[in-house]
Design a protein around this motif. Sequence first.
Motif: not given
Ligand code: ADP
Length: 358
Positions: A21-27, A107-109, A211-215, A228-230
Motif C-alpha cells: 500500500e502506498f500514497g497519501s490519497g484520501h479516496i 517518479g515521486f509525489c 500530491n497529484n503531480v508526478l515529479l 484523473l477521476d474528477t
Molecule cells: P486518490 O484518489 O486516493 O488520491 P491517487 O490516484 O491520487 O488516488 O493516488 C493516491 C496517491 O498515490 C497519490 O497522491 C500519490 O501520492 C501516490 N501515487 C499514485 N500514483 C503514483 C505514481 N505513479 N508514482 C508515485 N506516487 C503515486
Amino acid sequence: MQIENIVRKFLIEGEPVSCKEFGSGHINYTVKVLTDAGNEYVLQRINKYVFKDPVRLMENVSSVTDFLRSRVDDPRMALHYIPTHEGPFYFLDDEGEYWRMYDFIGGFCLDAPESEEDFYQSALAFGRFQHMLSDFPAHTLFETIPEFHNTIDRYRQLKESIAADACGRLSSVQADVDFLMEREELGCTLQRLRESGELPLRVTHNDTKLNNVLLDKDSRKSLCVLDLDTVMPGLSLYDFGDSIRFGAATAAEDEQDLSKMSMDLHLFEVYTRGFLEAATSLTDREVELLPMGAFVITLELATRFMKDHLDGDLYFKTAYPGHNLVRARAQMKLAADMQEKMDQMQQIVAAVVKQVRG
Ligand code: ADP
Ligand code: GN1
Ligand code: MG
C-alpha cells in the motif's frame, strides 16, 4: 480475493513479487506492485462510495489519457492504463469491487513542496494539463461526481447534515458552522458567474493538489498529472485555487495548531507565474478572479470536511477520531487568511500577468 490474484487479471509483464500500500490519497486504496520481470505498476481499488459509476469513470479516464498521450512527446507525461486479459481497463472482483492498473512511471509525489521550484513545476504541470485539454470534446465526459465544485450545492448539502445532526456533533462545532455560514454568499459568487456565463466552462482536473503531480526522480521536473477521476467540465479558477490551498499553505491540510496555518504570498506568486505561463488561454476575467478561486475552493473544502464530520466520517479516509474536524478547522483558518490577503493576491496577479503576457 488475494491482491496477487487481482494483479494477475491485468496484462502485465511477469509475476507479482511485492504488493505494498502506498500514497497519501484520501479516496482510493493504492498499491505499488513489483513483478519478477522488474516492472513496477500502480494498482488501485476505486472508492465506490465516492464514485457511483466506476465503469463510466474508467471510460472518462481512458479517453482523457488517450487524448493526452497523443499530445505529449515523452510517454511518461501521460498515464498508461493497462487492460485486463478480457479487454476492459478495470477488473470487477467477487466482492463487487472495481480495480485498475497503470504503469508506475518512476517518479515521486510530494505532500508539501520542498522548494519553490517543486511548486513552480506543479504549476507548469497543471497549466499544461489545462492547455492540452482545451480542445478535448468536453460533452463526451461523464460527470463522475455531479455538482462536484458547485459551492451552492455544497452549502445545501452542509445544511442537510446540520439539520440531520446524525451523530449529535453539531453543538460542539456551532462556532465553526457559524464561520462557514457567514461566508456563504461570498463562497457562491464564482458558481453564480459560471451560471450567468461570465466564466467559461472548461475541461478541468478538479483535484489539483501537489500530491497529484508526478515529479521526475532525477531532474525533479514535473512529468505528469495523476488522479484523473474528477476530470470534468469545470472552472479553471478552482484548478488554480486548489493548488494554492494545498501547496501555498504554511502547514499541512490537517494541521492541529492553527497558529501555524496561513497562506504564503511568495509561493502564491511562484505558482501564479507557472500556471499563467502554461495555461495561456485564460480570459482576463478568469485571471482577475484567480485569488477568489483560491479563497472559494478552500472555503468549499472546509464545508465538505465539516459535513463529513457531522455525518460520521463516511467520505474521506480518516486516521483518527475527529480528523475531519481538524481538517475543516485548518481550512477555515486558511480561508480567513486568504480573505485578509485578497488585495495583496490581486496585486501579485496583476504584476505577474504583466510580466508573462506583456
Ligand atoms: P486518490 O484518489 O486516493 O488520491 P491517487 O490516484 O491520487 O488516488 O493516488 C493516491 C496517491 O498515490 C497519490 O497522491 C500519490 O501520492 C501516490 N501515487 C499514485 N500514483 C503514483 C505514481 N505513479 N508514482 C508515485 N506516487 C503515486
Ligand atoms: C480528495 O483523492 P484525493 O486525496 O486526491 C478529494 C478532493 C479534496 C482532497 C482534499 C474525489 O482528493 O476533492 O480536495 O481529498 N477527492 C474527491 O485533500 O473527493
Ligand atoms: Mg489523489
